[in-house]
Design a protein around this motif. Structure first.
Motif, mmCIF file in Angstrom:
data_model
loop_
_atom_site.group_PDB
_atom_site.id
_atom_site.type_symbol
_atom_site.label_atom_id
_atom_site.label_comp_id
_atom_site.label_asym_id
_atom_site.label_seq_id
_atom_site.Cartn_x
_atom_site.Cartn_y
_atom_site.Cartn_z
ATOM 1 N N ASP A 235 1.031 -1.176 -0.004
ATOM 2 C CA ASP A 235 0.087 0.089 -0.041
ATOM 3 C C ASP A 235 0.894 1.232 -0.173
ATOM 4 O OD1 ASP A 235 -2.432 -1.262 0.034
ATOM 5 O OD2 ASP A 235 -2.338 -1.407 2.173
ATOM 6 N N THR A 236 0.270 2.392 -0.287
ATOM 7 C CA THR A 236 1.007 3.466 -0.383
ATOM 8 C C THR A 236 0.534 4.640 0.017
ATOM 9 O OG1 THR A 236 0.420 3.960 -2.652
ATOM 10 C CG2 THR A 236 2.190 3.054 -2.467
ATOM 11 N N THR A 237 1.021 5.529 0.630
ATOM 12 C CA THR A 237 0.677 6.821 0.975
ATOM 13 C C THR A 237 1.653 7.976 0.411
ATOM 14 O OG1 THR A 237 2.201 7.244 3.047
ATOM 15 C CG2 THR A 237 -0.293 6.382 3.131
ATOM 16 N N VAL A 238 1.048 9.324 0.275
ATOM 17 C CA VAL A 238 1.817 10.298 -0.168
ATOM 18 C C VAL A 238 1.643 11.324 0.771
ATOM 19 C CG1 VAL A 238 0.213 11.233 -2.082
ATOM 20 C CG2 VAL A 238 2.431 12.148 -2.162
ATOM 21 N N GLY A 239 2.637 12.075 1.296
ATOM 22 C CA GLY A 239 2.859 13.045 2.004
ATOM 23 C C GLY A 239 2.800 14.337 1.501
ATOM 24 N N ALA A 240 1.842 15.254 1.781
ATOM 25 C CA ALA A 240 2.288 16.950 1.486
ATOM 26 C C ALA A 240 2.873 17.313 2.355
ATOM 27 C CB ALA A 240 0.680 17.287 0.849
ATOM 28 N N ILE A 241 3.915 18.030 2.169
ATOM 29 C CA ILE A 241 4.849 18.512 3.090
ATOM 30 C C ILE A 241 4.363 19.945 3.303
ATOM 31 C CG2 ILE A 241 7.184 19.324 3.853
ATOM 32 C CD1 ILE A 241 6.606 16.109 3.875
ATOM 33 N N GLN A 242 4.278 20.323 4.682
ATOM 34 C CA GLN A 242 4.234 21.769 4.953
ATOM 35 C C GLN A 242 5.020 22.491 5.151
ATOM 36 O OE1 GLN A 242 1.818 21.131 8.479
ATOM 37 N NE2 GLN A 242 0.005 20.328 7.443
ATOM 38 N N ASP A 243 4.872 24.068 5.154
ATOM 39 C CA ASP A 243 6.269 24.902 5.016
ATOM 40 C C ASP A 243 6.512 24.933 6.461
ATOM 41 O OD1 ASP A 243 4.548 26.649 6.544
ATOM 42 O OD2 ASP A 243 4.340 28.055 4.848
ATOM 43 N N HIS A 244 7.686 25.678 6.896
ATOM 44 C CA HIS A 244 8.130 25.966 8.173
ATOM 45 C C HIS A 244 7.060 26.422 9.211
ATOM 46 C CE1 HIS A 244 9.031 29.607 6.334
ATOM 47 N NE2 HIS A 244 9.167 30.245 7.513
ATOM 48 N N LYS A 245 6.137 27.035 8.815
ATOM 49 C CA LYS A 245 5.115 27.640 9.575
ATOM 50 C C LYS A 245 4.064 26.572 10.002
ATOM 51 C CE LYS A 245 5.895 32.232 8.286
ATOM 52 N NZ LYS A 245 5.437 33.421 7.843
ATOM 53 N N GLY A 246 4.175 25.533 9.315
ATOM 54 C CA GLY A 246 3.039 24.416 9.498
ATOM 55 C C GLY A 246 1.863 24.681 8.577
#
Length: 182
Positions: free
Chosen positions: A135-146
């Protein structure tokens, strides 16, 4: 270990169904297998989030015997770089061992978003994971302020292609998770 056992008992008594070991590197814990058995003894699901470096056929079989039910590895890129060594190149053999020996579910997480140098790597990682039956997931990375910023066009294209992918093993599409990178 007694303190960890006590905490597992308290968490189980609260009705928690899934107990996950993460943070640092849980495969370094000398009593991990016994803790997994303790969770399973309470009829709870034992899961693990690891960087995957310490996996070997022997270690995977030990996790099977302990009763592990799910393992997740995040892979950041295809080739290691100055930001992350958690690459498909470094972990490729470990993934093959998981396919061959694991009796537990395996999920591979890839990332797009803020600060990801090669967003197309996420699609390559997803495709390889699906080929192996994971199975897979994809993470959407947030910026340094969250904050989750709109994805740049290249990242959005990759994200859309990943969402159209489907696991032959489970018939499920990848799931999206949101991560903060500082």
């Amino acid at each position: 270990m007694l303190e960890m056992m006590r905490r597992i008992e308290l968490i189980a008594a609260l009705g928690t169904e899934i107990i996950t070991f993460s943070g640092g590197e849980p495969l370094l814990h000398p009593d991990l297998d016994e803790l997994i058995r303790h969770i399973r003894g309470h009829r709870r699901m034992a899961t693990l989030i690891t960087n995957g470096y310490l996996l070997s056929p022997k270690r995977i079989l030990e996790l099977n015997n302990a009763g592990l039910e799910h393992l997740q590895i995040s892979i950041d890129n295809v080739q290691p770089d100055e930001v992350s060594k958690k690459s498909l190149k470094v972990l490729g053999k470990k993934l093959e061992w998981l396919r061959e020996f694991a009796n537990f579910d395996v999920s591979i997480n890839s990332v797009v978003g803020a600060g990801v140098k090669h967003p197309e790597d996420a699609l390559t990682i997803t495709r390889r994971a699906l080929e192996l039956g994971f199975d897979t997931t994809v993470g959407a990375i947030q910026d340094h302020k969250g904050q989750l910023q709109p994805l740049p066009d290249a990242d959005k294209t990759v994200y859309d292609q990943i969402q159209k992918s489907e696991s032959r093993a489970s018939g499920h599409s990848p799931t999206t998770t949101f991560s903060r990178r500082t």
